[in-house]
Design an enzyme around this catalytic site. Structure first.
Site, PDB file in Angstrom:
ATOM      1  N   GLU B  54     -35.934  12.906  13.277  1.00 22.55           N
ATOM      2  CA  GLU B  54     -35.051  12.536  14.387  1.00 22.55           C
ATOM      3  C   GLU B  54     -34.638  13.734  15.227  1.00 22.55           C
ATOM      4  OE1 GLU B  54     -34.658  11.647  11.206  1.00 22.55           O
ATOM      5  OE2 GLU B  54     -35.190   9.519  11.325  1.00 22.55           O
ATOM      6  N   HIS B 123     -28.186   2.819   6.462  1.00 23.17           N
ATOM      7  CA  HIS B 123     -28.868   2.202   7.610  1.00 23.17           C
ATOM      8  C   HIS B 123     -27.885   1.438   8.489  1.00 23.17           C
ATOM      9  CE1 HIS B 123     -32.346   3.114   5.137  1.00 23.17           C
ATOM     10  NE2 HIS B 123     -33.146   2.818   6.153  1.00 23.17           N
TER      11      HIS B 123
END
Lengths: 320, 322
Positions: B54, B123
């Site tokens: 990321e 998540h």
């Protein structure tokens, strides 16, 4: 102001190094006198900056970091506007908002300077992606240190640049120091260049205190990136002879190691070589030093005369 | 009017904007795999898969945005933004200002979050307030497919970095989406239901919970006004203040942790600027100061439900004005 033409005359290389040294020494004494904030200097690393920046073309883009004086000045930055920026004045390249740590000068192709160690490595692939997708010929040159090479962003950046065929010349200025920690204590390898092979990226090391060697290596590396449109890593091996951030008594530095590197001062080495081979006379050497001193004095006067930003500037340029 | 899910509305917005502007590109974790129709139309250079990294995805977007492209990046789940914080917060959010306005960063970061799939706290973590707290960034979280499409189109055209959060619980709910290329300005809330007794302010999936609560309240003779913020920064302060000026009562509802959440900011805004209008204390309903569990009942319990919203609003309406 446009990026300056690369120097071809060896005396110009010497003068550029003298200018960087004089500029940073002015900041060191200014901060000791309480007139300027402390900065991260690149004293001792001038040849690495001058050698590499002189290998670049005007349309190449540079990403640098908190030790950026050499890159900016060699690219043609006005020392007056740089000092104004360091002093937080309105005429600085970033309107006084950056200070010394994140000076970008878009007009010179020095973009997105970040002082977060490793951020330059994170941002470089995107700049190179723009160059590629928008059909621009310039390559991207990313200056970082051995400290940044220990960040995850170094490894992510090299992987993506290799994967996406991005024209990036990675230049690691291995100055042996990661803030207050010696490179030996923080790196599993002697050289950052060793890591490039893992990503299929060609790499080499060069003596970063020899401006002629650094220039030749950078010219070859830049040519390879230009031709292949793929990344290359050049490691300039040098030494940060002052502390991490002025003022710094360097009490943590091995004095024998420091003395050995001071004996290899890149400016003295260049001057001695030019004097020895007859391409510089002692009178010319003195004239170069005088010219540099005058430029810095003029720059300092300009910066000191520049006003501070007005209070209305506080929240300007946050959003586009 | 065609019916699309929120997920497909995102795809429709991307398609339209990529047709409109050749500088729009999209890359991220599996975007070329999941949205292969975009690869078919625009090719593998403008739609790219990336490593699961990321930081470099966001950093690459920041570098590209500053030098002429308009990237949209898909970082999958909001907690993964922790790996991209430096690039988004320190670079995208600050380098325009620190450079004296030399650069702008037209980029959109997509991330999913919220209850619905039982994926657990790594998540599912509604972190949108972190980015509201960071200067230089805009934050959007739509609650319908139509808004998602129109707001994403505006976000892509915006010259600032935009965090665009997709509520997992809403992702595959269908909704009517205008076929025309409509955009919505960022920073404008919408009044979904008018009422004069109490204002319910929310965003994301709890907007629906507020609408359900308003139905229940109506059965008890209480007229609730429901506001969907849609954008968290810029925040439509005028819409909130106007409504509270009318109702004198406010319940702010969100799935994100209540502690230092958007609700706290809105409560402070109303206390500072509309204190005289208030007939009752402000109530904030939000998630607990706890990571979200995967177990379905616990996951649902972390989200303010319609019954709790209706009860809070009824409590305010029962209180006597001072």
């Amino acid at each position: 102001m446009k990026p300056s033409h690369p120097a071809s005359d060896p005396r110009q290389l010497l003068e550029q190094m003298l200018l960087i040294r004089a500029y940073e020494e002015a900041i060191v004494s200014g901060s000791a006198a309480g007139k300027m904030p402390g900065t991260c200097t690149s004293v001792g690393q001038e040849a690495a900056a001058v050698g590499v920046v002189n290998a670049l073309a005007a349309d190449d883009l540079i990403l640098t970091n908190h030790r950026s004086a050499g890159h900016l000045l060699t690219r043609g930055a006005d020392p007056g506007r740089l000092l104004a920026e360091v002093m937080g004045r309105r005429d600085g390249y970033c309107k006084g908002r950056s200070g010394s740590l994140h000076i970008s000068a878009k007009e010179l192709g020095v973009v997105l300077t970040s002082t977060i160690v490793g951020a330059e490595l994170s941002l470089a692939p995107g700049v190179a992606l723009s160059q590629t997708m928008l059909g621009r010929p310039g390559i991207v040159v990313c200056f970082f240190g051995d400290g940044a090479a220990c960040e995850g962003s170094f490894h992510e950046s090299l992987n993506l640049a290799a994967l996406w065929n991005l024209p990036i010349l990675y230049v690691c200025e291995n100055n042996q120091w990661q803030a207050f920690v010696h490179r030996r204590e923080a790196m599993s390898r002697e050289h950052v260049a060793d890591w490039a092979a893992a990503y299929g990226i060609p790499a080499r090391t060069v003596d970063g205190n020899d401006v002629f060697a650094a220039l030749a290596a950078a010219q070859a590396a830049a040519a390879e990136v230009r031709d292949s449109r793929r990344p290359y890593l050049l490691e300039t091996c040098t030494y940060r002879t002052r502390g991490h951030l002025e003022p710094d008594d360097q009490g943590y530095v091995d004095q024998a190691e420091l003395a050995a590197w001071l004996a290899r001062d890149p400016i003295a080495a260049c001057r001695d070589r030019l004097l020895a081979d007859g391409s510089l006379t002692p009178a010319q050497a003195a004239a170069l030093s005088d010219r540099v001193s005058t430029r810095i004095a003029v720059a300092q006067a300009f910066a000191e005369a520049s006003p501070f930003p007005a209070a209305e500037e506080l929240c300007r340029d946050v959003y586009a | 009017m065609p019916t699309l899910t929120l997920y497909d509305a995102v795809g429709a917005a991307l398609t339209e904007e990529m047709r409109r502007d050749s500088s729009v590109i999209a890359f991220g974790e599996g975007i070329a795999t999941k949205r292969h129709e975009l690869v078919d139309e625009f090719g593998g250079l403008r739609i790219r898969n990336t490593p699961l990294a990321e930081g470099i995805i966001a950093g690459t977007a920041v570098g590209a945005a500053a030098t002429g492209l308009r990237p949209v990046v898909d970082l999958l789940f909001a907690p993964f933004l922790c790996y991209a914080m430096d690039e988004l917060v320190n670079s995208a959010g600050k380098l325009r200002y620190l450079s004296g306005g030399q650069f702008s960063f037209p980029l959109v970061t997509l991330a999913m979050t919220g209850a619905g799939w039982g994926v657990g706290a790594q998540h599912n973590h509604n972190v949108e307030a972190w980015f509201v707290h960071s200067p230089g960034l805009k934050v959007v979280m739509p609650s319908t497919p139509a808004d998602a499409k129109a707001l994403l189109k505006s976000a892509i055209r915006d010259d600032n970095p935009v965090l665009f959060f997709l509520d997992i619980g809403l992702l595959y709910q269908p909704g009517e989406v205008p076929a025309d290329e409509q955009t919505l300005p960022l920073g404008r809330a919408t009044v979904l239901r008018e009422g004069h007794d109490v204002t319910l302010v929310s965003y994301g999936k709890t907007v629906q919970h507020c609408q359900q609560a308003a139905e229940t309240l109506a059965d008890h003779g209480i007229a609730a006004e429901v506001i969907d913020l849609r954008s968290l920064k810029p925040l439509d302060e005028a819409a909130i203040l106007t409504s509270v000026g009318k109702t004198g009562r406010l319940v702010v509802v969100h799935e994100a942790n209540r502690l230092c959440g958007i609700g706290a900011e809105i409560a402070a805004l109303v206390a500072e600027q509309a204190f005289a209008s208030l007939k009752a204390p402000i109530i904030r309903l939000g998630g607990p100061d706890a990571p979200v569990a995967a177990s379905y009942p616990l996951e649902q319990a972390s989200v303010p439900q319609a019954s709790a919203i209706a009860a809070a609003a009824a409590r305010l309406c029962a209180a006597q004005p001072a």
